[in-house]
Design an enzyme around this catalytic site. Structure first.
Site, PDB file in Angstrom:
ATOM      1  N   ASN A 102     -71.099 -67.826  46.021  1.00 14.68           N
ATOM      2  CA  ASN A 102     -71.252 -67.636  44.572  1.00 14.68           C
ATOM      3  C   ASN A 102     -70.378 -66.483  44.066  1.00 14.68           C
ATOM      4  O   ASN A 102     -70.523 -66.049  42.929  1.00 14.68           O
ATOM      5  CB  ASN A 102     -72.727 -67.381  44.222  1.00 14.68           C
ATOM      6  CG  ASN A 102     -73.269 -66.104  44.857  1.00 14.68           C
ATOM      7  OD1 ASN A 102     -72.538 -65.382  45.546  1.00 14.68           O
ATOM      8  ND2 ASN A 102     -74.540 -65.815  44.641  1.00 14.68           N
ATOM      9  N   GLU A 110     -74.565 -59.767  43.204  1.00 19.66           N
ATOM     10  CA  GLU A 110     -74.654 -61.171  42.827  1.00 19.66           C
ATOM     11  C   GLU A 110     -74.071 -61.385  41.434  1.00 19.66           C
ATOM     12  O   GLU A 110     -73.856 -60.415  40.690  1.00 19.66           O
ATOM     13  CB  GLU A 110     -76.135 -61.599  42.846  1.00 19.66           C
ATOM     14  CG  GLU A 110     -76.834 -61.386  44.195  1.00 19.66           C
ATOM     15  CD  GLU A 110     -76.407 -62.378  45.281  1.00 19.66           C
ATOM     16  OE1 GLU A 110     -75.358 -63.039  45.138  1.00 19.66           O
ATOM     17  OE2 GLU A 110     -77.137 -62.484  46.279  1.00 19.66           O
ATOM     18  N   HIS A 137     -70.271 -63.371  45.389  1.00 18.45           N
ATOM     19  CA  HIS A 137     -70.760 -62.004  45.560  1.00 18.45           C
ATOM     20  C   HIS A 137     -69.902 -61.223  46.539  1.00 18.45           C
ATOM     21  O   HIS A 137     -69.326 -61.769  47.471  1.00 18.45           O
ATOM     22  CB  HIS A 137     -72.260 -61.959  45.922  1.00 18.45           C
ATOM     23  CG  HIS A 137     -72.625 -62.304  47.320  1.00 18.45           C
ATOM     24  ND1 HIS A 137     -73.737 -63.059  47.618  1.00 18.45           N
ATOM     25  CD2 HIS A 137     -72.085 -61.975  48.511  1.00 18.45           C
ATOM     26  CE1 HIS A 137     -73.841 -63.171  48.933  1.00 18.45           C
ATOM     27  NE2 HIS A 137     -72.846 -62.522  49.494  1.00 18.45           N
ATOM     28  N   ASP A 153     -73.665 -52.797  52.808  1.00 16.44           N
ATOM     29  CA  ASP A 153     -75.023 -53.118  52.368  1.00 16.44           C
ATOM     30  C   ASP A 153     -75.994 -53.226  53.545  1.00 16.44           C
ATOM     31  O   ASP A 153     -75.593 -53.189  54.704  1.00 16.44           O
ATOM     32  CB  ASP A 153     -75.012 -54.426  51.563  1.00 16.44           C
ATOM     33  CG  ASP A 153     -74.226 -55.546  52.244  1.00 16.44           C
ATOM     34  OD1 ASP A 153     -73.938 -55.437  53.443  1.00 16.44           O
ATOM     35  OD2 ASP A 153     -73.899 -56.536  51.554  1.00 16.44           O
TER      36      ASP A 153
HETATM   37  C1  GLP Z   1     -73.607 -61.664  53.066  1.00 22.68           C
HETATM   38  C2  GLP Z   1     -73.036 -60.255  52.901  1.00 22.68           C
HETATM   39  C3  GLP Z   1     -71.653 -60.259  52.298  1.00 22.68           C
HETATM   40  C4  GLP Z   1     -70.829 -61.355  52.949  1.00 22.68           C
HETATM   41  C5  GLP Z   1     -71.412 -62.698  52.633  1.00 22.68           C
HETATM   42  C6  GLP Z   1     -70.633 -63.879  53.196  1.00 22.68           C
HETATM   43  O1  GLP Z   1     -74.582 -62.035  52.175  1.00 22.68           O
HETATM   44  N1  GLP Z   1     -73.860 -59.350  52.157  1.00 22.68           N
HETATM   45  O2  GLP Z   1     -71.063 -58.987  52.431  1.00 22.68           O
HETATM   46  O3  GLP Z   1     -69.506 -61.287  52.504  1.00 22.68           O
HETATM   47  O4  GLP Z   1     -72.738 -62.757  53.079  1.00 22.68           O
HETATM   48  O5  GLP Z   1     -71.013 -64.198  54.474  1.00 22.68           O
HETATM   49  P1  GLP Z   1     -70.267 -65.204  55.426  1.00 22.68           P
HETATM   50  O6  GLP Z   1     -69.051 -64.485  55.889  1.00 22.68           O
HETATM   51  O7  GLP Z   1     -71.233 -65.454  56.537  1.00 22.68           O
HETATM   52  O8  GLP Z   1     -69.950 -66.401  54.634  1.00 22.68           O
END
Ligand code: GLP
Length: 238
Positions: free
Chosen positions: A130, A137, A132, A63
């Site tokens: 959440n 989402e 995702h 993304d």
């Molecule tokens: C972001 C990314 C996800 C990622 C998530 C968790 O929003 N788009 O791909 O898995 O956050 O992030 P973290 O590893 O910092 O908890």
């Protein structure tokens, strides 16, 4: 469904790198999916430390934020160069273009690139609190393809730590869809820390529901969850 519980973050990062290393040995021209966020940073450090040979591999990021140019220091283009691509030899790498004038066309272009590469062999994922995956989402369709998607309030709050203020966090992203993700032949999801404990229980042990996007992985034929102890704390057998 394989569940690997590691004693700490360092072990989790090394386990993820072990999987990539073994897959590259078997198929040097591997097609890989890479996530961003805080969780995979140790994994990328491990790839760099081992100097894994990605010179024949192709990598697709999950993304990108809408509106951030590739040189913006919070863009996922920047993140990937900073953590990985500036430090290893990589064949081809792609991140969706968050500045594309037509995000729908950009989504189609990205899907075509993945198809042309032969599909994703090994997809690494993080997870939002959440549930995702990518930026899909709660409520996202399990059949979704790469497209523009709004960020949930919880995600904007969680990601505000990377920006000067919450108001600077983009409100939309372009993300592989859940259909794109689950088309990958093999999936490895990394989760670390106590803030992921409840969602990992829901993901692994709860019902498969679009309200918990990562729960779709229960249906995938080759998925591995790599968790540290803190993220595994609420699982039934722990
Ligand atoms: C972001 C990314 C996800 C990622 C998530 C968790 O929003 N788009 O791909 O898995 O956050 O992030 P973290 O590893 O910092 O908890």
């Amino acid at each position: 469904m394989n569940i690997v519980i590691c004693s700490d973050y360092a072990e989790l990062s090394a386990k993820a790198a072990d999987i990539l290393e073994a897959a590259l040995k078997e198929k040097p021209n591997l097609v890989i999916g890479f996530p961003t966020g805080g969780t995979p940073v140790g994994f990328y450090e491990e790839i760099v430390k081992r100097q894994l040979d990605l010179s024949q591999a192709t990598a697709f990021n999950l993304d990108e934020y809408i509106g951030l140019a590739a040189d913006h220091d919070q863009s996922y283009h920047y993140y990937m160069r900073h953590h990985l691509y500036n430090h290893v030899k990589i064949g081809k790498w792609y991140v969706p273009d968050g500045t594309a004038a037509d995000p729908a066309a950009e989504g189609e272009r990205y899907e075509a690139l993945i198809k042309e590469a032969g599909g994703i062999d090994l997809m690494f994922l993080g997870i939002g609190t959440n549930g995702h995956i990518g930026f899909n989402e709660p409520g996202s369709s399990f059949a979704g393809r790469t497209q523009k998607t709004p960020l949930a309030e919880a995600t904007i709050e969680a990601n505000a730590r990377f920006f000067a203020s919450k108001a600077d966090v983009p409100t939309e992203a372009i993300s592989m869809g859940i259909g794109t993700i689950t088309d990958a032949k093999r999936i490895v999801l990394l989760a670390s820390g106590p803030t992921k404990a409840a969602i990992m229980k829901a993901t692994i042990e709860g019902p498969v529901t679009e309200e918990v996007p990562a729960s779709v992985l229960q249906r995938h034929p080759d998925v591995t969850f790599i968790l540290d102890k803190a993220a595994a704390a609420e699982l039934s057998n722990e």
